[in-house]
Scaffold this motif. Structure first.
Motif, PDB file in Angstrom:
ATOM      1  N   LEU A  13     126.573 114.527  40.665  1.00 12.36           N
ATOM      2  CA  LEU A  13     126.370 115.538  41.694  1.00 12.36           C
ATOM      3  C   LEU A  13     125.962 114.888  43.010  1.00 12.36           C
ATOM      4  CD1 LEU A  13     124.408 118.262  39.692  1.00 12.36           C
ATOM      5  CD2 LEU A  13     126.889 117.879  39.836  1.00 12.36           C
ATOM      6  N   ALA A  14     126.352 115.530  44.100  1.00  9.15           N
ATOM      7  CA  ALA A  14     125.963 115.089  45.437  1.00  9.15           C
ATOM      8  C   ALA A  14     124.723 115.877  45.862  1.00  9.15           C
ATOM      9  CB  ALA A  14     127.099 115.321  46.429  1.00  9.15           C
ATOM     10  N   VAL A  15     123.698 115.160  46.298  1.00 12.21           N
ATOM     11  CA  VAL A  15     122.450 115.779  46.741  1.00 12.21           C
ATOM     12  C   VAL A  15     122.201 115.358  48.178  1.00 12.21           C
ATOM     13  CG1 VAL A  15     119.999 116.085  46.281  1.00 12.21           C
ATOM     14  CG2 VAL A  15     121.560 115.617  44.381  1.00 12.21           C
ATOM     15  N   TYR A  16     121.902 116.324  49.028  1.00 15.17           N
ATOM     16  CA  TYR A  16     121.658 116.055  50.442  1.00 15.17           C
ATOM     17  C   TYR A  16     120.211 116.376  50.773  1.00 15.17           C
ATOM     18  CZ  TYR A  16     126.712 115.782  50.872  1.00 15.17           C
ATOM     19  OH  TYR A  16     128.022 115.415  50.729  1.00 15.17           O
ATOM     20  N   GLU A  17     119.580 115.479  51.517  1.00 16.24           N
ATOM     21  CA  GLU A  17     118.211 115.695  51.957  1.00 16.24           C
ATOM     22  C   GLU A  17     118.139 115.473  53.457  1.00 16.24           C
ATOM     23  OE1 GLU A  17     115.079 113.922  49.799  1.00 16.24           O
ATOM     24  OE2 GLU A  17     115.938 114.335  47.817  1.00 16.24           O
ATOM     25  N   GLU A  18     117.422 116.355  54.140  1.00 20.33           N
ATOM     26  CA  GLU A  18     117.203 116.192  55.582  1.00 20.33           C
ATOM     27  C   GLU A  18     115.816 116.690  55.935  1.00 20.33           C
ATOM     28  OE1 GLU A  18     119.058 118.641  58.547  1.00 20.33           O
ATOM     29  OE2 GLU A  18     119.592 120.182  57.078  1.00 20.33           O
ATOM     30  N   GLY A  19     115.261 116.127  57.009  1.00 21.78           N
ATOM     31  CA  GLY A  19     113.939 116.511  57.451  1.00 21.78           C
ATOM     32  C   GLY A  19     112.868 115.769  56.676  1.00 21.78           C
ATOM     33  N   ALA A  20     111.630 116.070  57.004  1.00 21.00           N
ATOM     34  CA  ALA A  20     110.493 115.424  56.365  1.00 21.00           C
ATOM     35  C   ALA A  20     109.431 116.469  56.069  1.00 21.00           C
ATOM     36  CB  ALA A  20     109.924 114.332  57.270  1.00 21.00           C
ATOM     37  N   GLY A  21     108.689 116.221  54.994  1.00 20.71           N
ATOM     38  CA  GLY A  21     107.622 117.133  54.620  1.00 20.71           C
ATOM     39  C   GLY A  21     107.769 117.605  53.191  1.00 20.71           C
ATOM     40  N   MET A  22     107.200 118.749  52.904  1.00 17.83           N
ATOM     41  CA  MET A  22     107.253 119.297  51.557  1.00 17.83           C
ATOM     42  C   MET A  22     108.686 119.698  51.194  1.00 17.83           C
ATOM     43  SD  MET A  22     103.760 121.601  51.418  1.00 17.83           S
ATOM     44  CE  MET A  22     103.996 122.340  53.029  1.00 17.83           C
ATOM     45  N   PRO A  23     109.049 119.621  49.911  1.00 16.96           N
ATOM     46  CA  PRO A  23     110.436 119.908  49.526  1.00 16.96           C
ATOM     47  C   PRO A  23     110.779 121.395  49.553  1.00 16.96           C
ATOM     48  CG  PRO A  23     109.112 119.396  47.589  1.00 16.96           C
ATOM     49  CD  PRO A  23     108.237 119.138  48.771  1.00 16.96           C
ATOM     50  N   PHE A  24     111.947 121.687  50.083  1.00 16.23           N
ATOM     51  CA  PHE A  24     112.520 123.033  50.082  1.00 16.23           C
ATOM     52  C   PHE A  24     113.926 122.909  49.520  1.00 16.23           C
ATOM     53  CE2 PHE A  24     114.325 126.540  53.112  1.00 16.23           C
ATOM     54  CZ  PHE A  24     114.538 127.379  52.032  1.00 16.23           C
TER      55      PHE A  24
END
Length: 267
Positions: A13-24
């Motif tokens: 699976l492809a997972v995308y993460e952006e930004g910083a801080g607590m996970p949403f």
């Protein structure tokens, strides 16, 4: 933005993460991809957006078509969070993503610190009538070449109803007839349209985390009544009605971001 690869049984699976801080964890809808939640995510929210593109969506492998289900997609997300040691996260989604988030809030509450349900297409029951427009598109793609499948769909009274009352829904459905691979698209439309989050009204009424519900009118696949029903079931849930996408796409995105930003700021 390059994806993280997350292995699951039969697929990567492809997972995308952006930004910083607590996970949403913010999930896309049926036959969508990470760009859908990405365009309404408030970047300066102090949260890190995580979107796991579900099997058969975006850059993720399809894997076995028999595994296509809301339950499988939810388990894949829970597995990713566990592998990352992410702990509890805000969990939300749009349309199918909302059903995935609702399932996680009921069945994996240890992973969920707050809930966002946007444009829900399901309440509790499987195979809701409002998902018939997507299911029928999948059935036609199973039986005919894409061009003929679209011609037959456009000839249905249903297509005329969508064109009049929910043109944004019809625009999305028209895109299904050219979405590759066609066999995966057809399988997703049939399987997910007939599925459900596998939750009961009693379980939804027992959700005990801060919850935002977002809905709008002029949408037959995601009836505003579904958003109102879920907001009424979940104790303390906040319902925000935003500009219909069919009326003004820019205002829809701006309203969506504003509702999310206010909710996340309170958290």
């Amino acid at each position: 933005m390059n994806p993280i690869r997350h292995p699951v049984e039969g697929a990567n699976l492809a997972v995308y993460e952006e930004g910083a801080g607590m996970p949403f964890v913010f999930q896309h809808g049926l036959c969508g991809d990470q760009a859908q939640p990405g365009q309404v995510f408030p970047a300066a929210s102090g949260f890190r957006r995580i979107t796991v593109e579900c099997r058969g969506h975006g850059a993720s492998d399809a894997g076995p078509k028999a595994a296509f289900s809301i339950a499988t997609f939810a388990d894949d997300i829970a597995g990713y969070l566990a592998a990352q040691g992410a702990g509890r996260a805000v969990v939300g989604g749009i349309s199918m993503g909302a059903a995935i988030a609702l399932r996680l809030a009921v069945h994996r509450p240890e992973r969920v610190r707050a809930l966002v349900i946007a444009r829900p297409a399901w309440i509790c029951a499987a195979n809701p009538e409002n998902m018939a427009p997507n299911r029928i598109a999948g059935e036609l793609l199973d039986r005919y070449p894409p061009q003929e499948a679209r011609r037959q769909y456009e000839a249905l009274p249903l297509a005329k109803e969508l064109e009049r009352d929910a043109p944004d829904n019809l625009a999305s459905i028209r895109g299904f007839f050219t979405r590759e691979p066609i066999d995966v698209t057809a399988a997703l439309l049939r399987a997910i349209s007939m599925d459900g989050p596998d939750v009961t009204e009693a379980e939804v009424s027992a959700i005990a985390v801060p919850t935002l519900v977002i809905g709008h009118g002029r949408d037959l696949v995601h009836p505003l009544g579904h958003a109102r029903s879920l907001a009424g079931m979940i104790p303390g849930a906040r319902l925000v009605e935003i500009t219909p996408k069919a009326d003004d796409a820019d205002a829809y995105r701006a309203d969506f971001r504003a509702a999310l930003s206010a909710f996340l700021k309170e958290l």
